[in-house]
Write a protein that holds these residues in place. Structure first.
Motif, PDB file in Angstrom:
ATOM      1  N   UNK A   1       0.840  -1.197   0.000  1.00 28.41           N
ATOM      2  CA  UNK A   1       0.000   0.000   0.000  1.00 28.41           C
ATOM      3  C   UNK A   1       0.875   1.247   0.000  1.00 28.41           C
ATOM      4  N   UNK A   2       0.398   2.265  -0.658  1.00 27.20           N
ATOM      5  CA  UNK A   2       1.062   3.561  -0.498  1.00 27.20           C
ATOM      6  C   UNK A   2       0.033   4.681  -0.468  1.00 27.20           C
ATOM      7  N   UNK A   3       0.439   5.734   0.222  1.00 25.58           N
ATOM      8  CA  UNK A   3      -0.415   6.895   0.400  1.00 25.58           C
ATOM      9  C   UNK A   3       0.461   8.116   0.178  1.00 25.58           C
ATOM     10  N   UNK A   4       0.180   8.841  -0.873  1.00 25.02           N
ATOM     11  CA  UNK A   4       1.060   9.948  -1.261  1.00 25.02           C
ATOM     12  C   UNK A   4       0.261  11.134  -1.765  1.00 25.02           C
ATOM     13  N   UNK A   5       0.914  12.286  -1.714  1.00 24.68           N
ATOM     14  CA  UNK A   5       0.308  13.484  -2.267  1.00 24.68           C
ATOM     15  C   UNK A   5       0.543  13.533  -3.764  1.00 24.68           C
ATOM     16  N   UNK A   6      -0.508  13.814  -4.498  1.00 26.26           N
ATOM     17  CA  UNK A   6      -0.416  13.938  -5.960  1.00 26.26           C
ATOM     18  C   UNK A   6      -0.658  15.389  -6.336  1.00 26.26           C
ATOM     19  N   UNK A   7       0.358  16.073  -6.872  1.00 26.90           N
ATOM     20  CA  UNK A   7       0.165  17.479  -7.245  1.00 26.90           C
ATOM     21  C   UNK A   7      -0.651  17.609  -8.532  1.00 26.90           C
ATOM     22  N   UNK A   8      -1.051  18.833  -8.799  1.00 27.30           N
ATOM     23  CA  UNK A   8      -1.776  19.100 -10.050  1.00 27.30           C
ATOM     24  C   UNK A   8      -0.915  18.667 -11.233  1.00 27.30           C
ATOM     25  N   UNK A   9      -1.515  17.923 -12.126  1.00 25.74           N
ATOM     26  CA  UNK A   9      -0.836  17.404 -13.322  1.00 25.74           C
ATOM     27  C   UNK A   9       0.395  16.556 -12.972  1.00 25.74           C
ATOM     28  N   UNK A  10       0.413  16.073 -11.745  1.00 30.77           N
ATOM     29  CA  UNK A  10       1.580  15.307 -11.292  1.00 30.77           C
ATOM     30  C   UNK A  10       1.455  13.820 -11.571  1.00 30.77           C
ATOM     31  N   UNK A  11       2.538  13.117 -11.300  1.00 26.68           N
ATOM     32  CA  UNK A  11       2.600  11.671 -11.528  1.00 26.68           C
ATOM     33  C   UNK A  11       3.297  10.996 -10.354  1.00 26.68           C
ATOM     34  N   UNK A  12       2.782   9.861  -9.948  1.00 27.68           N
ATOM     35  CA  UNK A  12       3.432   9.028  -8.942  1.00 27.68           C
ATOM     36  C   UNK A  12       3.857   7.725  -9.601  1.00 27.68           C
ATOM     37  N   UNK A  13       5.090   7.311  -9.314  1.00 27.94           N
ATOM     38  CA  UNK A  13       5.601   6.034  -9.845  1.00 27.94           C
ATOM     39  C   UNK A  13       6.021   5.165  -8.671  1.00 27.94           C
ATOM     40  N   UNK A  14       5.431   4.008  -8.572  1.00 29.00           N
ATOM     41  CA  UNK A  14       5.723   3.101  -7.460  1.00 29.00           C
ATOM     42  C   UNK A  14       6.202   1.772  -8.025  1.00 29.00           C
ATOM     43  N   UNK A  15       7.414   1.376  -7.663  1.00 31.06           N
ATOM     44  CA  UNK A  15       8.001   0.141  -8.217  1.00 31.06           C
ATOM     45  C   UNK A  15       7.806  -1.033  -7.266  1.00 31.06           C
ATOM     46  N   UNK A  16       7.574  -2.196  -7.834  1.00 31.92           N
ATOM     47  CA  UNK A  16       7.441  -3.415  -7.025  1.00 31.92           C
ATOM     48  C   UNK A  16       8.055  -4.589  -7.784  1.00 31.92           C
ATOM     49  N   UNK A  17       8.402  -5.604  -7.018  1.00 37.06           N
ATOM     50  CA  UNK A  17       9.089  -6.776  -7.592  1.00 37.06           C
ATOM     51  C   UNK A  17       8.139  -7.970  -7.634  1.00 37.06           C
ATOM     52  N   UNK A  18       8.018  -8.568  -8.820  1.00 34.42           N
ATOM     53  CA  UNK A  18       7.210  -9.782  -9.000  1.00 34.42           C
ATOM     54  C   UNK A  18       8.168 -10.977  -8.993  1.00 34.42           C
ATOM     55  N   UNK A  19       8.166 -11.789  -7.946  1.00 34.29           N
ATOM     56  CA  UNK A  19       9.075 -12.948  -7.932  1.00 34.29           C
ATOM     57  C   UNK A  19       8.665 -14.041  -8.904  1.00 34.29           C
ATOM     58  N   UNK A  20       7.405 -14.070  -9.276  1.00 31.51           N
ATOM     59  CA  UNK A  20       6.946 -15.162 -10.132  1.00 31.51           C
ATOM     60  C   UNK A  20       5.826 -14.686 -11.067  1.00 31.51           C
ATOM     61  N   UNK A  21       5.562 -15.499 -12.055  1.00 40.07           N
ATOM     62  CA  UNK A  21       4.476 -15.236 -13.010  1.00 40.07           C
ATOM     63  C   UNK A  21       3.147 -15.241 -12.273  1.00 40.07           C
ATOM     64  N   UNK A  22       2.367 -14.183 -12.429  1.00 41.18           N
ATOM     65  CA  UNK A  22       1.098 -14.168 -11.711  1.00 41.18           C
ATOM     66  C   UNK A  22       0.293 -12.909 -11.943  1.00 41.18           C
ATOM     67  N   UNK A  23      -0.717 -12.761 -11.120  1.00 45.09           N
ATOM     68  CA  UNK A  23      -1.671 -11.661 -11.253  1.00 45.09           C
ATOM     69  C   UNK A  23      -1.189 -10.401 -10.559  1.00 45.09           C
ATOM     70  N   UNK A  24      -1.578  -9.273 -11.128  1.00 47.31           N
ATOM     71  CA  UNK A  24      -1.358  -7.969 -10.500  1.00 47.31           C
ATOM     72  C   UNK A  24      -2.706  -7.251 -10.458  1.00 47.31           C
ATOM     73  N   UNK A  25      -3.079  -6.814  -9.281  1.00 52.82           N
ATOM     74  CA  UNK A  25      -4.330  -6.089  -9.102  1.00 52.82           C
ATOM     75  C   UNK A  25      -4.039  -4.745  -8.445  1.00 52.82           C
ATOM     76  N   UNK A  26      -4.424  -3.676  -9.105  1.00 54.94           N
ATOM     77  CA  UNK A  26      -4.181  -2.337  -8.568  1.00 54.94           C
ATOM     78  C   UNK A  26      -5.515  -1.682  -8.249  1.00 54.94           C
TER      79      UNK A  26
END
Lengths: 149, 143
Positions: free
Chosen positions: A48-73
């Protein structure tokens, strides 16, 4: 007599050569092999992450997938002043590239409790992108859940 | 005559067997992947940190060069020691596994070998030497 001998000799040579070639040919049994389809692993790792998003801004959050599988955001929450009705933000899944996240899929979604962006990916490093493309009138606080395998 | 027939048969069998033998000696090939370079530039604030993600396509060596640090686009280079590191993107940061404090230079100051095919990041941060925003250029060379 000589002609008969020559004929028999030729016949013997041909037969022997044919038998020899036939003996070395490999006859493989007829089998049908069907490759098993890999089953994507369940998204059991939750971040989980909780961050401030500015006007016209972008947040990039990286994560590691150890194996082939599903991603749900899930864009689970957007908090701030003067939130427009029907607010949507761009949410995507992609790969970290340079100083950004290059999404392979992006959807305009509003906050909710069910995953809005999903996919199946192989092992590796991925990123979630959350971006304002003009819907905000002031900075907001966004809450995102990334579930992956 | 019998000997003649026997010799002919031996020859025929030998020819047939030789014709079906397969040579399995594979040619020896060595593939060398030339490294490519990417440039990461920006402005580093005092005590600030920035990172840049890159993809290693073929396992090999990653070399990082802090090429320049300056207070303006035109002007002398700053002889400051900044921290550069290599790691993997994680969350909102670069999880650095190896780092070094170095002044700008022409040769790579940080080299890591045996980097597998994956996504990595190069991190630059101020360990506490900057007093104002500083322009930087980092070169990342990888396979």
């Amino acid at each position: 007599m000589t002609g008969m001998f020559t004929t028999r000799l030729a016949l013997a040579v041909v037969c022997a050569g044919t038998l020899s070639l036939a003996a070395c040919s490999k006859s493989s049994p007829s089998t049908t092999t069907t490759a098993a389809s890999p089953v994507p692993a369940d998204a059991t790792i939750v971040e989980n992450f909780n961050r401030s998003l500015p006007l016209m801004g972008t947040l990039n959050y990286a994560f590691n997938m150890p194996q082939y599988g599903n991603v749900n955001v899930t864009l689970s929450g957007v908090q701030g002043a003067n939130l427009p009705d029907g607010l949507t933000l761009n949410v995507g899944i992609g790969r970290p590239t340079g100083t950004t996240c290059s999404p392979s899929v992006t959807l305009a979604v509003g906050p909710g409790s069910a995953p809005q962006v999903t996919g199946v990916y192989g092992p590796g490093i991925y990123c979630v992108l959350v971006a304002d493309v003009g819907a905000l009138v002031s900075p907001v606080q966004v809450s995102v859940t990334v579930a992956h395998s | 005559m019998t000997r003649l027939i026997f010799a002919a048969l031996l020859l025929a069998v030998g020819f047939g067997t030789g014709a079906c033998s397969k040579s399995t000696t594979a040619p020896t090939t060595t593939t060398t992947v030339a490294p490519s370079s990417e440039y990461f530039s920006g402005t580093l604030s005092p005590r600030g940190t920035q990172f840049y993600s890159f993809s290693v396509a073929t396992a090999g060596t990653v070399s990082v060069t802090l090429a320049s640090a300056a207070s303006a686009r035109i002007g002398p280079a700053l002889p400051v020691q900044l921290s550069i590191g290599v790691g993997v993107p994680s969350g909102f940061d670069c999880a650095v596994s190896t780092a070094v404090n170095t002044a700008p230079g022409l040769a790579a100051q940080l080299t890591t070998s045996g980097a597998a095919s994956s996504i990595y990041c190069v991190n630059i941060s101020d360990p506490g030497v900057l007093t104002s925003d500083t322009l930087f250029v980092v070169r990342v060379s990888h396979t």
